[in-house]
Design an enzyme around this catalytic site. Structure first.
Site, PDB file in Angstrom:
ATOM      1  N   LEU A  74       0.819  -1.213   0.000  1.00  0.00           N
ATOM      2  CA  LEU A  74       0.000   0.000   0.000  1.00  0.00           C
ATOM      3  C   LEU A  74       0.849   1.257   0.000  1.00  0.00           C
ATOM      4  O   LEU A  74       0.415   2.307  -0.460  1.00  0.00           O
ATOM      5  CB  LEU A  74      -0.922   0.013   1.230  1.00  0.00           C
ATOM      6  CG  LEU A  74      -1.949  -1.117   1.332  1.00  0.00           C
ATOM      7  CD1 LEU A  74      -2.667  -1.054   2.663  1.00  0.00           C
ATOM      8  CD2 LEU A  74      -2.950  -1.031   0.191  1.00  0.00           C
ATOM      9  N   GLY A  75       2.059   1.150   0.529  1.00  0.00           N
ATOM     10  CA  GLY A  75       2.938   2.316   0.595  1.00  0.00           C
ATOM     11  C   GLY A  75       4.301   1.917   1.103  1.00  0.00           C
ATOM     12  O   GLY A  75       4.483   0.866   1.721  1.00  0.00           O
TER      13      GLY A  75
ATOM     14  N   GLY B  23       7.451   3.822   3.065  1.00  0.00           N
ATOM     15  CA  GLY B  23       7.947   5.042   3.682  1.00  0.00           C
ATOM     16  C   GLY B  23       9.368   4.910   4.163  1.00  0.00           C
ATOM     17  O   GLY B  23      10.092   3.972   3.815  1.00  0.00           O
TER      18      GLY B  23
ATOM     19  N   PHE C  20      10.361   4.288   7.170  1.00  0.00           N
ATOM     20  CA  PHE C  20      10.556   3.383   8.289  1.00  0.00           C
ATOM     21  C   PHE C  20      10.036   1.982   8.031  1.00  0.00           C
ATOM     22  O   PHE C  20      10.321   1.070   8.795  1.00  0.00           O
ATOM     23  CB  PHE C  20       9.885   3.953   9.540  1.00  0.00           C
ATOM     24  CG  PHE C  20      10.307   5.357   9.822  1.00  0.00           C
ATOM     25  CD1 PHE C  20      11.584   5.627  10.287  1.00  0.00           C
ATOM     26  CD2 PHE C  20       9.459   6.424   9.598  1.00  0.00           C
ATOM     27  CE1 PHE C  20      11.993   6.922  10.536  1.00  0.00           C
ATOM     28  CE2 PHE C  20       9.856   7.723   9.851  1.00  0.00           C
ATOM     29  CZ  PHE C  20      11.136   7.973  10.311  1.00  0.00           C
ATOM     30  N   GLY C  21       9.268   1.796   6.975  1.00  0.00           N
ATOM     31  CA  GLY C  21       8.759   0.464   6.696  1.00  0.00           C
ATOM     32  C   GLY C  21       7.800   0.453   5.529  1.00  0.00           C
ATOM     33  O   GLY C  21       7.388   1.488   5.024  1.00  0.00           O
ATOM     34  N   THR C  22       7.448  -0.758   5.113  1.00  0.00           N
ATOM     35  CA  THR C  22       6.504  -0.967   4.021  1.00  0.00           C
ATOM     36  C   THR C  22       5.171  -1.405   4.601  1.00  0.00           C
ATOM     37  O   THR C  22       5.123  -2.203   5.542  1.00  0.00           O
ATOM     38  CB  THR C  22       7.034  -2.034   3.055  1.00  0.00           C
ATOM     39  OG1 THR C  22       8.319  -1.632   2.573  1.00  0.00           O
ATOM     40  CG2 THR C  22       6.094  -2.210   1.865  1.00  0.00           C
ATOM     41  N   VAL C  23       4.077  -0.883   4.047  1.00  0.00           N
ATOM     42  CA  VAL C  23       2.736  -1.212   4.512  1.00  0.00           C
ATOM     43  C   VAL C  23       2.063  -2.112   3.485  1.00  0.00           C
ATOM     44  O   VAL C  23       2.091  -1.837   2.285  1.00  0.00           O
ATOM     45  CB  VAL C  23       1.894   0.058   4.745  1.00  0.00           C
ATOM     46  CG1 VAL C  23       0.514  -0.302   5.282  1.00  0.00           C
ATOM     47  CG2 VAL C  23       2.598   0.990   5.725  1.00  0.00           C
TER      48      VAL C  23
ATOM     49  N   ASP D 265       6.142  14.185  12.581  1.00  0.00           N
ATOM     50  CA  ASP D 265       6.281  13.808  11.171  1.00  0.00           C
ATOM     51  C   ASP D 265       4.983  14.097  10.430  1.00  0.00           C
ATOM     52  O   ASP D 265       4.465  13.265   9.683  1.00  0.00           O
ATOM     53  CB  ASP D 265       6.664  12.340  11.043  1.00  0.00           C
ATOM     54  CG  ASP D 265       7.271  12.010   9.682  1.00  0.00           C
ATOM     55  OD1 ASP D 265       7.693  12.950   8.969  1.00  0.00           O
ATOM     56  OD2 ASP D 265       7.324  10.827   9.319  1.00  0.00           O
TER      57      ASP D 265
END
Length: 700
Positions: free
Chosen positions: A380-381, A383, A385-388, A498
């Site tokens: 889904l995204g 970023g 800090f991590g992948t969703v 953020d």
């Protein structure tokens, strides 16, 4: 010993297997319809479309005639009286059952190919409560004195006139060639009249329908473990498909051949005593066999474990990155951090009832299965800090699973930080956290509610920008709800740190859900600032924060000021394709506002030049954003003041006492002073301002 045990158990295993096979064969035929109708239709973001609907993966006998659903380009569509309607929402818990639909031919346009009134098959559907009929008039020869929009008909621009709600003496406009009635929610019609939304958005919001079926029969069927469907004998009427019976009215273990829709008799109901006896005997034997084997295995395993513990000390399970073991990472160091309590033990988190900070602890395997082994197609995204990933849990919940990148001290801190904040605070505009993995899990995973409509950044300048859904009223509503969430955080001593459009999610109704609290800080109420190395996203970081290393709630205010400018301009916070002095959007915006060039800043699609109301409101919001973007934090308003100012703009109450206090005062002498101040530092200038583009991985 093992061979002796197996030899002793072999006769029992053989008998149990024989009984199980015969029972299974006797049930196969009867279970087919039950099994086929146990699956719901899931299409796009719409889940659990079930009885009386059929189609896609549901056989025709799983629903009633006229309720066929098609999944077209990830959109569930049903045909009613020759018109296609997209399903926006299902509600199977109400009586009668309801569904929210919208005209497919009007989706994304007010100029359909054919001008057709909305008509229903009233034997299948009826209008639900809370709707009104809106009338659209096309190809009128004269101005008929109604509000209008532009529509391209046969390559010719033509006005479309509309009446949001029917009146008692509504005339028939003989000068118009076509007249179309489209239902919308009454609240949406009122919003159009107040210029808070557009006609297109109101139509896309759909309207409610009630299903004209007898829900009592289906409810009783489902309460007894059955599946609702069609009587396949007569191809009409209701039937309840049970696990051990092909056709019945309810699944109560009694033959229903004498009742309407029953098909039992000697065919299936007569076999039920024998089936039950076979199941009982086979189950008892199998249960005894496995209990005996488990006891023996457990005793042997316990002996081996005790022997091993006398030789070596058990080490904690290490975290891994992307599934690869990292023996050098010793989690014992994280357990010593006093501000973060340790996770539940492995025996606890294997139990689905276990919790951490009050949220469910998931096993890694469960989330791996929910995301199809973290299938890249489910992303889904992605970023900093991590992948969703998109996922679906065993209980049917659709979720977003965040997979943090590196499993090191910093990631564990962010992981625990987000869990603690989201479980402590609850607000309608904050994303909900469903749970997380344990510290013994292979990876750090967070499980959130799934928000289906992407981020604000997607709609402003990303993959969803072509949808054209973000009209000015929608953008202003997004700004207000985001400000409401941030003000709530600040009142509860939390700084987000953020704030950006990529962290503002929106659902199908364009309601805001602020997300990503990995960098957030709990802010003690007895101090003025927290000294910490700057962290955040380039283009949004408070200049005083990265120059002085002092984090305050005004740092969020600055970041929100950038968000406001993005909503006004549809431009990205940082764009290296712009002029070197305008790479930073905050810098560009301050220059435009100082030079009275707001018209050059506002997205031309919002109607700044043509709509007086939009021009007044966007100018006021630009001035409010200008205050948020001041370099000195003391010159910025609080989030509560920003929220109050935005609400005043939405209410068009710019001349009231409250409006003046928050919005109009920025046009006083104070603004004259602000405009003569030097603009915020550009990322291209020399010196410490370049720190904004560094990634800070150390917290003081």
């Amino acid at each position: 010993m093992h061979s002796f045990l197996l030899q002793s158990l072999f006769p029992f295993l053989l008998i149990a297997s024989f009984l199980s096979i015969n029972v299974e064969l006797s049930l196969c035929q009867d279970e087919a319809q039950f099994t086929n109708c146990s699956s719901a239709i899931n299409c796009g973001g719409i889940e659990n479309i079930s009885y009386p609907f059929y189609g896609v993966n549901r056989a025709s006998y799983c629903g009633q005639p006229g309720y066929e659903v098609q999944c077209l380009n990830e959109v569930p569509v049903i045909n009613i009286k020759g018109l296609s309607f997209r399903i926006l929402e299902m509600n199977s818990t109400t009586t009668p059952r309801t569904v929210k639909v919208a005209r497919q031919d009007y989706w994304g346009t007010i100029c359909p190919r054919n001008f057709v009134n909305t008509t229903l098959n009233f034997s299948l559907f009826d209008y639900g409560s809370g709707y009104t009929n809106m009338t659209l008039y096309y190809q009128c020869n004269i101005n008929i004195g109604l509000p209008s929009m532009q529509c391209n008909i046969n390559n010719t621009a033509s006005p479309v006139f509309y009446v949001t709600r029917p009146t008692g003496n509504q005339p028939s406009y003989v000068s118009c060639t076509d007249e179309v009635i489209v239902p919308v929610y009454t609240a949406a019609a009122l919003a159009i009249e107040a210029s808070l939304t557009t006609v297109s958005d109101a139509i896309n919001g759909g309207f409610p329908l009630e299903l004209e079926i007898d829900t009592d029969q289906c409810n009783k069927c489902e309460e007894t473990g059955g599946r609702c469907g069609l009587n396949t004998t007569t191809n009409s009427g209701f039937s309840c498909f049970c696990r051990d019976q092909a056709s019945a009215t309810i699944c109560n273990g009694i033959s229903n051949s004498t009742q309407p829709g029953g098909g039992g008799g000697s065919g299936s109901g007569g076999n039920k005593p024998q089936i039950k006896i076979g199941l009982a005997v086979g189950g008892a034997i199998l249960f005894g066999v496995f209990v005996g084997f488990y006891v023996y295995y457990f005793i042997q395993r316990k002996k081996k474990k005790l022997a091993a513990q006398t030789q070596s000390k058990e080490l904690p399970t290490p975290l891994t990155s992307k599934g690869v073991a990292t023996p050098s990472t010793d989690l014992s160091q994280f357990q010593s951090i006093p501000s973060y309590p340790s996770f539940t033990s492995k025996s606890d988190y294997d139990n689905k009832g276990s919790t951490y900070f009050g949220v469910q602890v998931f096993s890694y395997n469960e989330l791996e299965e929910a995301t199809e082994n973290f299938n890249p197609a489910k992303e889904l995204g992605d970023g900093g800090f991590g992948t969703v990933y998109y996922g679906k849990l065993h209980d049917g919940r659709v979720v977003a699973v965040k997979r943090l990148y590196e499993n090191n001290f910093k990631r564990v801190e962010q992981f625990m930080n987000e869990v603690e904040i989201l479980t402590r605070l609850e607000h309608r505009n904050l994303v909900k956290l469903y749970g997380c993995t344990s510290r013994r899990s292979r990876e750090l995973l967070l499980v959130y509610e799934y928000i289906p409509n992407g981020t604000v950044a997607d709609h402003l300048h990303g993959k969803r920008m072509e949808s054209g859904c973000l009209s000015w009223p929608v953008r202003l509503s997004i700004a207000i709800e985001t400000a409401d969430a941030l003000a709530f955080l600040h009142r509860n001593d939390v700084i987000h740190r953020d704030v950006k459009t990529n962290n503002i999610l929106i659902d199908n109704d364009f309601c805001v859900k602020v997300a990503d609290f990995g960098l957030s800080r709990l802010f003690p109420n007895d101090v003025t600032h927290v000294s910490t190395a700057p962290q955040g996203t380039p283009g949004y970081v408070d200049p005083e924060y990265y120059q002085c290393y002092q984090l305050t709630d005004k740092s969020d205010v600055y970041s929100f000021g950038v968000v406001l400018i993005e909503l006004l301009s549809s431009l990205q916070a940082v764009d290296t394709n712009r002029h070197r002095h305008d790479i930073n959007l905050a810098n560009l915006a301050v220059n435009k506002i100082q030079n009275h060039l707001v018209n050059e800043l506002v997205d031309p699609h919002l109607g700044y030049e043509t709509n007086y109301s939009v021009r007044q409101m966007t100018t006021a919001v630009a001035e409010l954003a200008f205050r948020c973007l001041q370099q000195e934090r003391d010159m910025r308003p609080t989030m509560d003041e920003v929220l109050e100012g935005l609400k005043a703009v939405q209410n068009e109450d710019l001349g009231s006492e409250n409006g003046e206090a928050v919005v109009l005062d920025i046009r006083s002498d104070e603004v004259g002073l602000l405009r003569n101040m030097p603009p915020p530092l550009s990322p291209d200038s020399n010196g410490a301002d370049k720190l904004v583009f560094k990634r800070w991985d150390r917290t003081i």
